[in-house]
Design a protein around this motif. Structure first.
Motif, PDB file in Angstrom:
ATOM      1  N   ALA A 118      -3.122  85.895 -89.663  1.00 30.79           N
ATOM      2  CA  ALA A 118      -4.174  85.845 -90.082  1.00 30.79           C
ATOM      3  C   ALA A 118      -4.349  85.956 -91.659  1.00 30.79           C
ATOM      4  CB  ALA A 118      -4.972  87.054 -89.937  1.00 30.79           C
ATOM      5  N   LEU A 119      -4.542  84.752 -92.338  1.00 27.62           N
ATOM      6  CA  LEU A 119      -4.154  84.237 -93.608  1.00 27.62           C
ATOM      7  C   LEU A 119      -5.053  84.771 -94.697  1.00 27.62           C
ATOM      8  CD1 LEU A 119      -1.577  82.298 -94.821  1.00 27.62           C
ATOM      9  CD2 LEU A 119      -3.844  81.716 -95.806  1.00 27.62           C
ATOM     10  N   ALA A 120      -4.875  85.737 -95.270  1.00 26.40           N
ATOM     11  CA  ALA A 120      -5.587  86.110 -96.481  1.00 26.40           C
ATOM     12  C   ALA A 120      -4.917  85.485 -97.788  1.00 26.40           C
ATOM     13  CB  ALA A 120      -5.963  87.622 -96.734  1.00 26.40           C
ATOM     14  N   ASN A 121      -3.644  85.616 -97.926  1.00 29.15           N
ATOM     15  CA  ASN A 121      -2.557  85.361 -98.873  1.00 29.15           C
ATOM     16  C   ASN A 121      -2.833  83.892 -99.225  1.00 29.15           C
ATOM     17  OD1 ASN A 121       1.054  85.169 -98.918  1.00 29.15           O
ATOM     18  ND2 ASN A 121      -0.307  85.987-100.777  1.00 29.15           N
ATOM     19  N   LYS A 122      -3.770  83.398 -99.745  1.00 27.99           N
ATOM     20  CA  LYS A 122      -3.697  81.971 -99.968  1.00 27.99           C
ATOM     21  C   LYS A 122      -2.640  81.397-100.735  1.00 27.99           C
ATOM     22  CE  LYS A 122      -7.673  82.851-101.816  1.00 27.99           C
ATOM     23  NZ  LYS A 122      -8.990  82.887-102.280  1.00 27.99           N
ATOM     24  N   GLU A 123      -2.076  82.161-101.710  1.00 29.03           N
ATOM     25  CA  GLU A 123      -0.878  81.635-102.573  1.00 29.03           C
ATOM     26  C   GLU A 123       0.165  81.301-101.810  1.00 29.03           C
ATOM     27  OE1 GLU A 123      -2.510  84.703-102.879  1.00 29.03           O
ATOM     28  OE2 GLU A 123      -3.170  85.075-104.938  1.00 29.03           O
ATOM     29  N   THR A 124       0.219  81.849-100.785  1.00 28.98           N
ATOM     30  CA  THR A 124       1.596  81.353-100.064  1.00 28.98           C
ATOM     31  C   THR A 124       1.178  79.843 -99.292  1.00 28.98           C
ATOM     32  OG1 THR A 124       2.429  83.556 -99.321  1.00 28.98           O
ATOM     33  CG2 THR A 124       2.446  81.532 -97.671  1.00 28.98           C
ATOM     34  N   LEU A 125       0.170  79.631 -98.885  1.00 27.96           N
ATOM     35  CA  LEU A 125      -0.033  78.304 -98.404  1.00 27.96           C
ATOM     36  C   LEU A 125      -0.312  77.291 -99.424  1.00 27.96           C
ATOM     37  CD1 LEU A 125      -0.317  77.645 -95.581  1.00 27.96           C
ATOM     38  CD2 LEU A 125      -2.713  77.367 -95.511  1.00 27.96           C
ATOM     39  N   VAL A 126      -0.483  77.577-100.724  1.00 25.90           N
ATOM     40  CA  VAL A 126      -0.577  76.721-101.702  1.00 25.90           C
ATOM     41  C   VAL A 126       0.687  76.217-102.266  1.00 25.90           C
ATOM     42  CG1 VAL A 126      -1.170  76.723-104.464  1.00 25.90           C
ATOM     43  CG2 VAL A 126      -2.960  77.666-102.683  1.00 25.90           C
ATOM     44  N   ALA A 127       1.522  77.514-102.382  1.00 26.69           N
ATOM     45  CA  ALA A 127       2.874  77.279-102.912  1.00 26.69           C
ATOM     46  C   ALA A 127       3.934  76.395-101.966  1.00 26.69           C
ATOM     47  CB  ALA A 127       3.653  78.416-103.219  1.00 26.69           C
ATOM     48  N   ALA A 128       3.763  76.732-100.555  1.00 27.52           N
ATOM     49  CA  ALA A 128       4.623  76.282 -99.604  1.00 27.52           C
ATOM     50  C   ALA A 128       3.796  75.528 -98.369  1.00 27.52           C
ATOM     51  CB  ALA A 128       5.536  77.111 -99.308  1.00 27.52           C
ATOM     52  N   GLY A 129       2.694  74.906 -98.645  1.00 27.40           N
ATOM     53  CA  GLY A 129       2.029  74.520 -97.402  1.00 27.40           C
ATOM     54  C   GLY A 129       2.770  73.582 -96.501  1.00 27.40           C
ATOM     55  N   GLU A 130       3.537  72.750 -96.862  1.00 26.44           N
ATOM     56  CA  GLU A 130       4.105  71.857 -95.987  1.00 26.44           C
ATOM     57  C   GLU A 130       5.207  72.646 -95.197  1.00 26.44           C
ATOM     58  OE1 GLU A 130       5.590  68.410 -98.035  1.00 26.44           O
ATOM     59  OE2 GLU A 130       6.723  67.762 -96.041  1.00 26.44           O
ATOM     60  N   ILE A 131       5.836  73.510 -95.774  1.00 29.43           N
ATOM     61  CA  ILE A 131       6.933  74.364 -95.052  1.00 29.43           C
ATOM     62  C   ILE A 131       6.324  75.287 -94.036  1.00 29.43           C
ATOM     63  CG2 ILE A 131       8.541  76.084 -95.573  1.00 29.43           C
ATOM     64  CD1 ILE A 131       9.419  74.635 -97.918  1.00 29.43           C
ATOM     65  N   VAL A 132       5.327  75.939 -94.593  1.00 26.41           N
ATOM     66  CA  VAL A 132       4.607  76.997 -93.763  1.00 26.41           C
ATOM     67  C   VAL A 132       3.883  76.583 -92.339  1.00 26.41           C
ATOM     68  CG1 VAL A 132       2.856  78.922 -93.776  1.00 26.41           C
ATOM     69  CG2 VAL A 132       4.164  78.343 -95.445  1.00 26.41           C
ATOM     70  N   THR A 133       3.192  75.299 -92.725  1.00 27.81           N
ATOM     71  CA  THR A 133       2.335  74.642 -91.733  1.00 27.81           C
ATOM     72  C   THR A 133       3.320  73.961 -90.667  1.00 27.81           C
ATOM     73  OG1 THR A 133       2.061  72.703 -92.985  1.00 27.81           O
ATOM     74  CG2 THR A 133       0.227  74.228 -92.829  1.00 27.81           C
ATOM     75  N   LYS A 134       4.522  73.318 -91.142  1.00 29.46           N
ATOM     76  CA  LYS A 134       5.612  72.838 -90.326  1.00 29.46           C
ATOM     77  C   LYS A 134       6.184  73.761 -89.449  1.00 29.46           C
ATOM     78  CE  LYS A 134       9.509  69.658 -90.622  1.00 29.46           C
ATOM     79  NZ  LYS A 134      10.798  70.375 -91.047  1.00 29.46           N
ATOM     80  N   ALA A 135       6.496  74.824 -89.919  1.00 27.50           N
ATOM     81  CA  ALA A 135       7.113  76.129 -89.218  1.00 27.50           C
ATOM     82  C   ALA A 135       6.185  76.841 -88.245  1.00 27.50           C
ATOM     83  CB  ALA A 135       7.514  77.311 -90.007  1.00 27.50           C
ATOM     84  N   ALA A 136       4.852  76.516 -88.332  1.00 33.62           N
ATOM     85  CA  ALA A 136       3.771  77.347 -87.609  1.00 33.62           C
ATOM     86  C   ALA A 136       3.771  76.307 -86.345  1.00 33.62           C
ATOM     87  CB  ALA A 136       2.521  77.274 -88.063  1.00 33.62           C
ATOM     88  N   LYS A 137       3.850  74.939 -86.533  1.00 30.92           N
ATOM     89  CA  LYS A 137       3.683  74.010 -85.762  1.00 30.92           C
ATOM     90  C   LYS A 137       4.932  74.290 -84.783  1.00 30.92           C
ATOM     91  CE  LYS A 137       1.260  70.210 -86.749  1.00 30.92           C
ATOM     92  NZ  LYS A 137       1.200  69.008 -87.588  1.00 30.92           N
ATOM     93  N   GLU A 138       6.018  74.145 -85.269  1.00 28.02           N
ATOM     94  CA  GLU A 138       7.356  74.173 -84.616  1.00 28.02           C
ATOM     95  C   GLU A 138       7.480  75.413 -83.564  1.00 28.02           C
ATOM     96  OE1 GLU A 138      10.124  71.924 -87.574  1.00 28.02           O
ATOM     97  OE2 GLU A 138      10.525  74.075 -87.432  1.00 28.02           O
TER      98      GLU A 138
END
Ligand code: NAD
Ligand code: MG
Length: 384
Positions: A118-138
């Protein structure tokens, strides 16, 4: 029963999350609490919610608390502790309510441990959106937005195929300085920023809302959460903050989510998703709403918003640099070292000077983050 880990439990989002949990004891329990340093609020939370693990990033505060709760509650500290907090075996959902880039490693750890985010910490997705969303998909992990605009879009998109979406319309309150000109903005101080018209929030996001850097961060957050292009994300100022965002479909229909400005609503939806629960956060009374108004954001004055689009479109580590420079500039503004308009100057300086590498590995992002923090600190030193 869903067991929830809260990273950043003593902040604005953290405390409102605990209110939602407290109001629904048959649905939720708290597995983990974490905060930056110990205070009486954290102890109250431990007494009330009886988590299995408590983590403080401040080591000496953690040691004091560990003495107090010896044999009763497990207390850990530091960044390693925060990783433990993120992967605690009992948790189903990790609600990330800490501030800034510090959320990146724990979020990635929680994803690897297959926790729903449950993501409130938006800075994480801003800084590393590609890595985070890829990891979530995998890892087949869902990232459910807590940010009110993204929750609104997420709610509108239920049952909608993304091929039917033309664009996302992110609404913005415009912040406390919406009607000021550049000359007037030269003299605004911290206390002026903290008087946000519609929302009561932590200090960093409150300043971000005043510069519109927050809306910029949200544009990049939306790009990654919903996998759309920047051309498909439009920001529209809606000072009443009742329409929390909208989705325009290819047939011209527009879906919107409305509600009173109360973060507990998107928090609760993130925790109950895909179900809903009754809540008493207040209800809209349309007989009392005088008008809904809309205007274009003034990006000549609030340049942080256009710089976020620019950084997002450049891609790679540019959003990470945007975020890091902004974090350092906001800290300096909050401690009285620089003026309000310097925040955007410092972001500009970092974006102009950054030399991108081709790779967007975690290592490259950590380096870009450190580089931008150093650069911003140098800019601040030259201003003071
Ligand atoms: P806050 O400053 O009120 O609370 C932050 C919490 O995180 C506190 O518990 C603090 O102890 C902890 N913390 C801070 N720095 C930390 C660090 N380096 N390591 C570990 N813990 C740390 O902040 P907030 O307003 O609740 O915002 C939290 C996040 O949610 C931010 O990313 C913000 O952008 C986002 N958000 C907030 C709101 C809101 O209404 N407050 C709305 C949307 C999104
Ligand atoms: Mg928001």
């Amino acid at each position: 029963m869903r067991h929830i880990a809260i990273l950043g439990s003593t902040g604005s989002i953290g405390t409102q999350t605990l209110q939602v949990i407290e109001a629904n004891p048959e649905q939720f329990s708290v597995s983990v609490l974490s905060a930056h340093s110990n205070d009486s609020l954290l102890e109250e939370q431990i007494e009330k919610f009886r988590p299995e693990l408590v983590v403080l990033t401040d080591k000496s505060a953690a040691e004091r608390l560990a003495k107090r709760y010896k044999g009763k509650t497990r207390i850990l500290s530091g960044e390693e502790g925060l990783i433990e907090a993120a992967i605690h075996p009992r948790s189903h959902i990790v609600l990330t309510a800490l501030v800034g880039f510090a959320g990146l490693r724990p979020t990635l750890a929680a994803i690897s441990a297959k926790k729903t985010i449950a993501l409130a910490n938006k800075e994480t997705l801003v800084a590393a959106g590609e890595i985070v969303t890829k990891a979530a998909k995998e890892n087949h992990v869902a990232i459910i937005p807590v940010d009110s605009e993204h929750s609104a879009i997420f709610q509108c998109l239920q049952g909608i195929n993304m091929t039917s979406v033309r664009k996302l319309l992110l609404t913005a309150s415009g912040g406390p300085f919406r009607t000021l000109n550049k000359e007037q903005l030269k003299t605004v101080g911290v206390s002026d920023c903290l008087k946000h018209p519609n929302w009561s929030m932590g200090k960093k996001i409150t300043v971000d809302s005043a510069t519109l850097a927050n809306k910029g961060l949200e544009v990049i957050e939306a790009r990654w959460l919903f996998d759309v292009s920047y051309d498909q994300i439009e920001v529209i100022v809606h000072p009443q903050s009742i329409i929390h965002s909208m989705v325009e479909l290819i047939d011209g229909c527009v879906l919107a989510q409305l509600g009173l400005p109360d973060m507990r609503a998107p928090i609760q939806y993130a925790l109950t998703y895909p179900e809903r629960s009754t809540a008493n956060f207040g209800r809209l009374d349309f007989s009392k709403i005088k008008s809904f108004t809309f205007e274009q954001p003034d990006t000549d004055i609030f340049t942080a918003l256009s710089m976020a689009y620019e950084a997002g479109r450049k891609g790679g580590a540019f959003p990470c640099v945007f975020n890091a420079a902004n974090e350092i500039a906001v800290q300096a503004f909050l401690s009285g070292k620089i003026e309000f308009l310097h925040i955007a100057d410092i972001i500009r300086s970092s974006l102009n000077a950054f030399e991108a590498s081709d790779s967007v590995t975690l290592e490259a992002l950590l380096q870009a983050d450190a580089w931008a923090r150093k650069r911003a600190a140098e800019d601040i030193a030259s201003l003071t």
